[in-house]
Motif scaffolding. Sequence first.
Motif, PDB file in Angstrom:
ATOM      1  N   MET A 270      57.167  46.854  18.837  1.00  0.00           N
ATOM      2  CA  MET A 270      55.777  46.492  19.137  1.00  0.00           C
ATOM      3  C   MET A 270      55.419  46.846  20.579  1.00  0.00           C
ATOM      4  SD  MET A 270      54.023  45.571  16.593  1.00  0.00           S
ATOM      5  CE  MET A 270      52.608  44.991  17.537  1.00  0.00           C
ATOM      6  N   ALA A 271      56.340  46.654  21.497  1.00  0.00           N
ATOM      7  CA  ALA A 271      56.085  47.000  22.899  1.00  0.00           C
ATOM      8  C   ALA A 271      55.891  48.516  23.041  1.00  0.00           C
ATOM      9  CB  ALA A 271      57.217  46.515  23.783  1.00  0.00           C
ATOM     10  N   TYR A 272      56.766  49.290  22.404  1.00  0.00           N
ATOM     11  CA  TYR A 272      56.641  50.747  22.488  1.00  0.00           C
ATOM     12  C   TYR A 272      55.380  51.249  21.785  1.00  0.00           C
ATOM     13  CZ  TYR A 272      61.261  51.402  24.552  1.00  0.00           C
ATOM     14  OH  TYR A 272      62.341  51.388  25.401  1.00  0.00           O
ATOM     15  N   ILE A 273      55.072  50.690  20.632  1.00  0.00           N
ATOM     16  CA  ILE A 273      53.865  51.105  19.909  1.00  0.00           C
ATOM     17  C   ILE A 273      52.618  50.682  20.678  1.00  0.00           C
ATOM     18  CG2 ILE A 273      52.532  50.800  17.778  1.00  0.00           C
ATOM     19  CD1 ILE A 273      55.297  50.557  16.333  1.00  0.00           C
ATOM     20  N   GLY A 274      52.662  49.514  21.309  1.00  0.00           N
ATOM     21  CA  GLY A 274      51.552  49.074  22.153  1.00  0.00           C
ATOM     22  C   GLY A 274      51.332  50.030  23.315  1.00  0.00           C
ATOM     23  N   ARG A 275      52.414  50.520  23.871  1.00  0.00           N
ATOM     24  CA  ARG A 275      52.315  51.499  24.965  1.00  0.00           C
ATOM     25  C   ARG A 275      51.738  52.819  24.436  1.00  0.00           C
ATOM     26  NH1 ARG A 275      50.761  52.569  29.674  1.00  0.00           N
ATOM     27  NH2 ARG A 275      51.959  54.135  30.765  1.00  0.00           N
TER      28      ARG A 275
END
Length: 122
Positions: A91-96
């Motif tokens: 989720m953090a990477y996709i949010g980025r």
Amino acid sequence: MSLYDRKGFDDALAWPGVTTEDQWEAHIAKVGGKVFCLLSDTAPLRLVFKCGDTSFDLLTELENVAQAPYFAKRMWVEVTEGSPLTEEDLMAYIGRSYALVAKGLTRKLRSELGITDDVMGI
């Protein structure tokens, strides 16, 4: 629910301006008409998303993470189910990825879509 499941994918990526559609044998998430993440429709299930230079180098060293076919030159990775990344990490990477793509939209379009600087983390 898992990001590797369509419903989980759609629910998790319900950010301002996000639309989804089926294209290229995948379920695609777009912001402002531009792709920022996709979920494959075929096994092995995989997520593909954009990342920065440093993240690209780090991620592609992990098991079940590779340069995304057709997208690698632009720093996209393909993460197969079973990678060491947790749902929170993903989720953090996709949010980025969302933020990187949204940042490339015009200020006017971002405003129309309800995307604010704090949503993009800038």
